[in-house]
Design a protein around this motif. Structure first.
Motif, PDB file in Angstrom:
ATOM      1  N   ASP A 192     -47.241 -47.477 -21.321  1.00 17.98           N
ATOM      2  CA  ASP A 192     -47.634 -46.852 -20.056  1.00 17.98           C
ATOM      3  C   ASP A 192     -46.710 -45.697 -19.664  1.00 17.98           C
ATOM      4  O   ASP A 192     -46.868 -45.101 -18.607  1.00 17.98           O
ATOM      5  CB  ASP A 192     -47.751 -47.876 -18.922  1.00 17.98           C
ATOM      6  CG  ASP A 192     -46.494 -48.678 -18.684  1.00 17.98           C
ATOM      7  OD1 ASP A 192     -45.388 -48.208 -19.008  1.00 17.98           O
ATOM      8  OD2 ASP A 192     -46.614 -49.800 -18.154  1.00 17.98           O
ATOM      9  N   ARG A 193     -45.777 -45.364 -20.544  1.00 11.47           N
ATOM     10  CA  ARG A 193     -44.890 -44.221 -20.338  1.00 11.47           C
ATOM     11  C   ARG A 193     -44.515 -43.660 -21.698  1.00 11.47           C
ATOM     12  O   ARG A 193     -44.313 -44.403 -22.655  1.00 11.47           O
ATOM     13  CB  ARG A 193     -43.632 -44.618 -19.576  1.00 11.47           C
ATOM     14  CG  ARG A 193     -42.594 -43.510 -19.447  1.00 11.47           C
ATOM     15  CD  ARG A 193     -41.583 -43.767 -18.342  1.00 11.47           C
ATOM     16  NE  ARG A 193     -42.209 -43.932 -17.049  1.00 11.47           N
ATOM     17  CZ  ARG A 193     -42.695 -42.953 -16.285  1.00 11.47           C
ATOM     18  NH1 ARG A 193     -42.627 -41.714 -16.697  1.00 11.47           N
ATOM     19  NH2 ARG A 193     -43.239 -43.212 -15.128  1.00 11.47           N
ATOM     20  N   VAL A 194     -44.430 -42.328 -21.767  1.00 10.18           N
ATOM     21  CA  VAL A 194     -43.964 -41.660 -22.977  1.00 10.18           C
ATOM     22  C   VAL A 194     -42.936 -40.611 -22.546  1.00 10.18           C
ATOM     23  O   VAL A 194     -43.129 -39.924 -21.550  1.00 10.18           O
ATOM     24  CB  VAL A 194     -45.132 -41.075 -23.803  1.00 10.18           C
ATOM     25  CG1 VAL A 194     -45.850 -39.968 -23.090  1.00 10.18           C
ATOM     26  CG2 VAL A 194     -44.666 -40.624 -25.156  1.00 10.18           C
ATOM     27  N   SER A 195     -41.824 -40.564 -23.267  1.00  9.33           N
ATOM     28  CA  SER A 195     -40.731 -39.645 -22.946  1.00  9.33           C
ATOM     29  C   SER A 195     -40.349 -38.859 -24.192  1.00  9.33           C
ATOM     30  O   SER A 195     -40.783 -39.167 -25.302  1.00  9.33           O
ATOM     31  CB  SER A 195     -39.518 -40.421 -22.423  1.00  9.33           C
ATOM     32  OG  SER A 195     -39.847 -41.157 -21.267  1.00  9.33           O
ATOM     33  N   LEU A 196     -39.538 -37.836 -23.996  1.00 11.37           N
ATOM     34  CA  LEU A 196     -39.080 -37.029 -25.124  1.00 11.37           C
ATOM     35  C   LEU A 196     -37.789 -36.318 -24.768  1.00 11.37           C
ATOM     36  O   LEU A 196     -37.434 -36.172 -23.605  1.00 11.37           O
ATOM     37  CB  LEU A 196     -40.155 -36.019 -25.549  1.00 11.37           C
ATOM     38  CG  LEU A 196     -40.636 -35.008 -24.494  1.00 11.37           C
ATOM     39  CD1 LEU A 196     -39.789 -33.745 -24.501  1.00 11.37           C
ATOM     40  CD2 LEU A 196     -42.091 -34.661 -24.736  1.00 11.37           C
ATOM     41  N   GLU A 197     -37.106 -35.890 -25.811  1.00  9.55           N
ATOM     42  CA  GLU A 197     -35.927 -35.035 -25.690  1.00  9.55           C
ATOM     43  C   GLU A 197     -36.252 -33.763 -26.441  1.00  9.55           C
ATOM     44  O   GLU A 197     -36.803 -33.791 -27.543  1.00  9.55           O
ATOM     45  CB  GLU A 197     -34.703 -35.720 -26.316  1.00  9.55           C
ATOM     46  CG  GLU A 197     -33.418 -34.906 -26.260  1.00  9.55           C
ATOM     47  CD  GLU A 197     -33.237 -33.909 -27.388  1.00  9.55           C
ATOM     48  OE1 GLU A 197     -32.488 -32.933 -27.205  1.00  9.55           O
ATOM     49  OE2 GLU A 197     -33.855 -34.089 -28.460  1.00  9.55           O
ATOM     50  N   THR A 198     -35.965 -32.617 -25.832  1.00  7.10           N
ATOM     51  CA  THR A 198     -36.153 -31.325 -26.476  1.00  7.10           C
ATOM     52  C   THR A 198     -34.958 -30.450 -26.150  1.00  7.10           C
ATOM     53  O   THR A 198     -34.100 -30.833 -25.355  1.00  7.10           O
ATOM     54  CB  THR A 198     -37.496 -30.677 -26.051  1.00  7.10           C
ATOM     55  OG1 THR A 198     -37.756 -29.541 -26.881  1.00  7.10           O
ATOM     56  CG2 THR A 198     -37.498 -30.276 -24.586  1.00  7.10           C
ATOM     57  N   GLY A 199     -34.899 -29.286 -26.749  1.00  7.23           N
ATOM     58  CA  GLY A 199     -33.756 -28.417 -26.541  1.00  7.23           C
ATOM     59  C   GLY A 199     -33.835 -27.619 -25.248  1.00  7.23           C
ATOM     60  O   GLY A 199     -34.915 -27.336 -24.735  1.00  7.23           O
TER      61      GLY A 199
END
Length: 152
Positions: free
Chosen positions: A106-113
């Motif tokens: 029910d949640r999606v996260s990410l790390e980007t520059g």
């Protein structure tokens, strides 16, 4: 014609994608701030790896990594530079979000520059409903990272 399928990250036909992704991540990011996973790590349990094919050629990839029963992380999203500007990254991101929902997250996260070279990626994530958040699941504050999340 595009096709996005669940695949093995170890398939030999994906070597160019992994190589280009690695080069892009190292282009302007200090080594201690690079959080990409090599192909072997993307083959681990709890990771779903997808390949985007355009006219039967692998031109994009992305993965979902289970953080918890309800939370997943987008990992290793990359589209070959010569294929950008055709909406392929958006199609891949929408597929990853739909797959996360289908898998019960029910949640999606990410790390980007945070660097300018990651500006188009951050703009895409914002346009698709992601918002900036603090570090999650083992990450720490880093001036070279932007953390984003989206409820599904």
């Amino acid at each position: 014609m595009i096709e996005i399928t669940l695949s093995s990250p170890l398939a030999p036909e994906l070597a160019l994608l992994h190589e280009r992704h690695t080069v892009a991540m190292h282009a302007d990011t200090p080594p201690e701030s690079i959080h990409m996973l090599p192909a072997s790590a993307l083959a681990a349990p709890g990771i779903w790896f997808y390949v985007l094919r355009f006219e039967d050629r692998p031109v994009g990839m992305g993965a979902l990594k289970r953080i918890s029963a309800h939370h997943a992380e987008v990992k290793s999203m990359h589209v070959l530079s010569e294929m950008r500007g055709r909406g392929l990254a958006r199609a891949l991101l929408l597929h990853l979000v739909a797959e996360a929902r289908r898998l019960g997250f029910d949640r999606v996260s990410l790390e980007t520059g945070s660097q300018d070279s990651f500006g188009p990626a951050r703009a895409l994530y914002l346009a698709e409903g992601f918002v900036e958040c603090g570090p999650f699941e083992g990450y720490r504050h880093d001036p070279n990272s932007v953390f984003m999340t989206r409820a599904l």
